[in-house]
Scaffold this active site. Sequence first.
Site, PDB file in Angstrom:
ATOM      1  N   TYR A  25      38.618  19.573  -7.838  1.00 45.70           N
ATOM      2  CA  TYR A  25      40.184  20.573  -7.321  1.00 45.70           C
ATOM      3  C   TYR A  25      41.602  19.984  -7.064  1.00 45.70           C
ATOM      4  O   TYR A  25      41.579  20.775  -6.201  1.00 45.70           O
ATOM      5  CB  TYR A  25      39.531  21.612  -6.638  1.00 45.70           C
ATOM      6  CG  TYR A  25      38.765  22.886  -7.538  1.00 45.70           C
ATOM      7  CD1 TYR A  25      39.605  23.325  -8.896  1.00 45.70           C
ATOM      8  CD2 TYR A  25      37.304  23.342  -7.531  1.00 45.70           C
ATOM      9  CE1 TYR A  25      38.310  24.559  -9.647  1.00 45.70           C
ATOM     10  CE2 TYR A  25      36.692  23.584  -8.346  1.00 45.70           C
ATOM     11  CZ  TYR A  25      36.820  24.733  -8.880  1.00 45.70           C
ATOM     12  OH  TYR A  25      36.258  25.539  -9.512  1.00 45.70           O
ATOM     13  N   HIS A  48      33.120  28.476 -12.854  1.00 45.38           N
ATOM     14  CA  HIS A  48      34.814  27.844 -13.645  1.00 45.38           C
ATOM     15  C   HIS A  48      34.507  27.626 -14.960  1.00 45.38           C
ATOM     16  O   HIS A  48      33.724  27.461 -15.661  1.00 45.38           O
ATOM     17  CB  HIS A  48      34.474  26.525 -12.536  1.00 45.38           C
ATOM     18  CG  HIS A  48      35.977  25.632 -13.225  1.00 45.38           C
ATOM     19  ND1 HIS A  48      37.008  25.703 -13.023  1.00 45.38           N
ATOM     20  CD2 HIS A  48      35.611  24.668 -13.869  1.00 45.38           C
ATOM     21  CE1 HIS A  48      37.643  24.410 -13.294  1.00 45.38           C
ATOM     22  NE2 HIS A  48      36.508  24.138 -14.324  1.00 45.38           N
ATOM     23  N   LYS A  77      28.890  28.144 -10.624  1.00 42.34           N
ATOM     24  CA  LYS A  77      29.561  28.128  -9.168  1.00 42.34           C
ATOM     25  C   LYS A  77      27.609  28.800  -8.035  1.00 42.34           C
ATOM     26  O   LYS A  77      27.087  29.632  -8.632  1.00 42.34           O
ATOM     27  CB  LYS A  77      30.372  29.272  -8.831  1.00 42.34           C
ATOM     28  CG  LYS A  77      31.701  28.850  -9.156  1.00 42.34           C
ATOM     29  CD  LYS A  77      32.771  28.918  -8.683  1.00 42.34           C
ATOM     30  CE  LYS A  77      34.452  29.163  -9.320  1.00 42.34           C
ATOM     31  NZ  LYS A  77      35.799  29.029  -8.885  1.00 42.34           N
ATOM     32  N   THR A 125      40.892  35.457 -13.073  1.00 50.00           N
ATOM     33  CA  THR A 125      40.349  34.792 -11.293  1.00 50.00           C
ATOM     34  C   THR A 125      39.426  35.445 -10.242  1.00 50.00           C
ATOM     35  O   THR A 125      38.165  36.142  -9.385  1.00 50.00           O
ATOM     36  CB  THR A 125      41.433  34.274 -11.000  1.00 50.00           C
ATOM     37  OG1 THR A 125      41.407  33.435 -11.785  1.00 50.00           O
ATOM     38  CG2 THR A 125      41.280  32.946  -9.795  1.00 50.00           C
ATOM     39  N   GLU A 170      37.789  17.297 -17.754  1.00 48.40           N
ATOM     40  CA  GLU A 170      36.841  17.365 -17.118  1.00 48.40           C
ATOM     41  C   GLU A 170      35.482  17.266 -17.012  1.00 48.40           C
ATOM     42  O   GLU A 170      34.640  17.157 -16.319  1.00 48.40           O
ATOM     43  CB  GLU A 170      36.722  19.132 -16.667  1.00 48.40           C
ATOM     44  CG  GLU A 170      38.410  19.546 -15.911  1.00 48.40           C
ATOM     45  CD  GLU A 170      38.318  21.504 -15.865  1.00 48.40           C
ATOM     46  OE1 GLU A 170      37.565  21.780 -16.589  1.00 48.40           O
ATOM     47  OE2 GLU A 170      39.636  21.753 -14.987  1.00 48.40           O
ATOM     48  N   ARG A 227      37.404  31.148 -20.736  1.00 46.87           N
ATOM     49  CA  ARG A 227      38.206  31.414 -20.205  1.00 46.87           C
ATOM     50  C   ARG A 227      37.737  33.612 -20.654  1.00 46.87           C
ATOM     51  O   ARG A 227      37.999  34.607 -19.514  1.00 46.87           O
ATOM     52  CB  ARG A 227      39.736  31.114 -20.437  1.00 46.87           C
ATOM     53  CG  ARG A 227      39.792  29.531 -20.308  1.00 46.87           C
ATOM     54  CD  ARG A 227      39.859  29.238 -18.455  1.00 46.87           C
ATOM     55  NE  ARG A 227      40.352  30.268 -17.677  1.00 46.87           N
ATOM     56  CZ  ARG A 227      40.651  30.005 -16.301  1.00 46.87           C
ATOM     57  NH1 ARG A 227      39.831  29.154 -16.633  1.00 46.87           N
ATOM     58  NH2 ARG A 227      41.899  30.469 -16.110  1.00 46.87           N
ATOM     59  N   ARG A 274      32.848  37.575 -14.536  1.00 47.03           N
ATOM     60  CA  ARG A 274      33.106  38.019 -13.410  1.00 47.03           C
ATOM     61  C   ARG A 274      33.119  39.384 -12.717  1.00 47.03           C
ATOM     62  O   ARG A 274      33.085  39.779 -11.613  1.00 47.03           O
ATOM     63  CB  ARG A 274      34.527  37.814 -13.337  1.00 47.03           C
ATOM     64  CG  ARG A 274      34.313  35.852 -12.872  1.00 47.03           C
ATOM     65  CD  ARG A 274      36.116  35.103 -13.045  1.00 47.03           C
ATOM     66  NE  ARG A 274      36.088  33.522 -12.572  1.00 47.03           N
ATOM     67  CZ  ARG A 274      37.084  32.726 -12.456  1.00 47.03           C
ATOM     68  NH1 ARG A 274      37.952  33.049 -13.068  1.00 47.03           N
ATOM     69  NH2 ARG A 274      36.843  31.502 -12.768  1.00 47.03           N
ATOM     70  N   PHE A 285      44.252  27.760  -0.617  1.00 48.59           N
ATOM     71  CA  PHE A 285      43.173  28.200  -0.479  1.00 48.59           C
ATOM     72  C   PHE A 285      41.758  27.197  -0.549  1.00 48.59           C
ATOM     73  O   PHE A 285      40.944  27.467  -0.616  1.00 48.59           O
ATOM     74  CB  PHE A 285      42.490  28.829  -2.010  1.00 48.59           C
ATOM     75  CG  PHE A 285      43.180  28.730  -3.087  1.00 48.59           C
ATOM     76  CD1 PHE A 285      42.697  27.914  -3.491  1.00 48.59           C
ATOM     77  CD2 PHE A 285      44.502  29.601  -3.762  1.00 48.59           C
ATOM     78  CE1 PHE A 285      42.882  27.149  -5.130  1.00 48.59           C
ATOM     79  CE2 PHE A 285      44.854  28.746  -4.446  1.00 48.59           C
ATOM     80  CZ  PHE A 285      44.062  27.077  -5.552  1.00 48.59           C
ATOM     81  N   ASN A 317      33.412  33.407  -7.279  1.00 43.38           N
ATOM     82  CA  ASN A 317      33.694  34.192  -8.630  1.00 43.38           C
ATOM     83  C   ASN A 317      32.878  33.396  -9.483  1.00 43.38           C
ATOM     84  O   ASN A 317      33.579  33.476 -11.063  1.00 43.38           O
ATOM     85  CB  ASN A 317      35.342  33.945  -8.701  1.00 43.38           C
ATOM     86  CG  ASN A 317      35.552  32.786  -9.943  1.00 43.38           C
ATOM     87  OD1 ASN A 317      34.829  31.966  -8.862  1.00 43.38           O
ATOM     88  ND2 ASN A 317      37.257  32.570  -9.641  1.00 43.38           N
TER      89      ASN A 317
HETATM   90  P1  RTP Z   1      38.096  28.937 -11.730  1.00 46.68           P
HETATM   91  O1  RTP Z   1      39.308  27.013 -12.104  1.00 46.68           O
HETATM   92  O2  RTP Z   1      37.628  28.212 -11.002  1.00 46.68           O
HETATM   93  O3  RTP Z   1      37.240  28.247 -13.128  1.00 46.68           O
HETATM   94  O4  RTP Z   1      39.402  29.559 -11.497  1.00 46.68           O
HETATM   95  P2  RTP Z   1      40.936  30.105 -12.552  1.00 46.68           P
HETATM   96  O5  RTP Z   1      41.144  28.949 -13.102  1.00 46.68           O
HETATM   97  O6  RTP Z   1      40.704  31.497 -12.829  1.00 46.68           O
HETATM   98  O7  RTP Z   1      41.470  29.909 -11.274  1.00 46.68           O
HETATM   99  P3  RTP Z   1      42.210  28.784 -10.525  1.00 46.68           P
HETATM  100  O8  RTP Z   1      44.137  29.592 -10.456  1.00 46.68           O
HETATM  101  O9  RTP Z   1      42.343  27.368 -11.140  1.00 46.68           O
HETATM  102  O10 RTP Z   1      42.453  28.363  -8.614  1.00 46.68           O
HETATM  103  C1  RTP Z   1      40.629  28.083  -8.515  1.00 46.68           C
HETATM  104  C2  RTP Z   1      39.839  28.839  -8.080  1.00 46.68           C
HETATM  105  O11 RTP Z   1      40.236  28.624  -6.791  1.00 46.68           O
HETATM  106  C3  RTP Z   1      39.932  29.702  -6.136  1.00 46.68           C
HETATM  107  N1  RTP Z   1      41.276  31.008  -5.328  1.00 46.68           N
HETATM  108  N2  RTP Z   1      41.075  31.499  -4.615  1.00 46.68           N
HETATM  109  N3  RTP Z   1      41.805  33.103  -2.348  1.00 46.68           N
HETATM  110  C4  RTP Z   1      43.447  33.138  -3.679  1.00 46.68           C
HETATM  111  O12 RTP Z   1      44.148  33.152  -3.832  1.00 46.68           O
HETATM  112  C5  RTP Z   1      43.060  31.695  -4.166  1.00 46.68           C
HETATM  113  N4  RTP Z   1      42.980  31.505  -5.727  1.00 46.68           N
HETATM  114  C6  RTP Z   1      42.074  31.022  -6.603  1.00 46.68           C
HETATM  115  C7  RTP Z   1      39.164  31.032  -7.223  1.00 46.68           C
HETATM  116  O13 RTP Z   1      37.449  31.005  -6.768  1.00 46.68           O
HETATM  117  C8  RTP Z   1      39.126  30.094  -8.412  1.00 46.68           C
HETATM  118  O14 RTP Z   1      38.135  30.430  -9.739  1.00 46.68           O
HETATM  119 MG    MG Z   2      41.355  26.716 -13.025  1.00 50.19          MG
END
Ligand code: RTP
Ligand code: MG
Length: 141
Positions: free
Chosen positions: A51, A117, A11, A93, A128, A87, A104, A59, A114
């Site tokens: 996304y 991805h 990112k 996250t 993807e 992962r 992270r 968010f 963070n």
């Molecule tokens: P990513 O998709 O970026 O790999 O991250 P992830 O699976 O760990 O998390 P995901 O639930 O898919 O969320 C995508 C991205 O959205 C942001 N986020 N912000 N403020 C919040 O509660 C919140 N929750 C998620 C994070 O940047 C996350 O990586």
């Molecule tokens: Mg995700």
Amino acid sequence: MAIERTLSIIKPDGLKNHHIGEIISRFEKAGLTPVGIRLQQLSQKEAEGFYAVHSARGFFKDLVSFMTSGPVVVMALEGENAVQKNRDLMGATDPKKADKGTIRADFAQSIDANTVHGSDSLENAKNEIAYFFRETELQKY
Ligand code: RTP
Ligand code: MG
């Protein structure tokens, strides 16, 4: 174990803080080989499309805004158990909750910034990777 491919994105914060090399090095040492790689500035449309699953979440706006705040590195990683392995290397996250030694925990500043991805399932990984790469842009070595 099966050889899989997964999508990784470094990112904008990962680039601004000059962590591209260290992050790719962690992947290579863990047996995840970049078979497709590109530096790219995402447009708002590209980030929203990528996304889209989160479009109803509170968010979403911040996420799209952050992901378009600077260039990213998009990569297709190949290796045994690649989806889960990536992962595990990334950590949780929210970097405050990420295990020590994960990308992270070591490099991320916040839940928005963070650093990486990673695809969360084999099916999502296929979609993807196809979102960012043509078959001819993926190499075997
Ligand atoms: P990513 O998709 O970026 O790999 O991250 P992830 O699976 O760990 O998390 P995901 O639930 O898919 O969320 C995508 C991205 O959205 C942001 N986020 N912000 N403020 C919040 O509660 C919140 N929750 C998620 C994070 O940047 C996350 O990586
Ligand atoms: Mg995700």
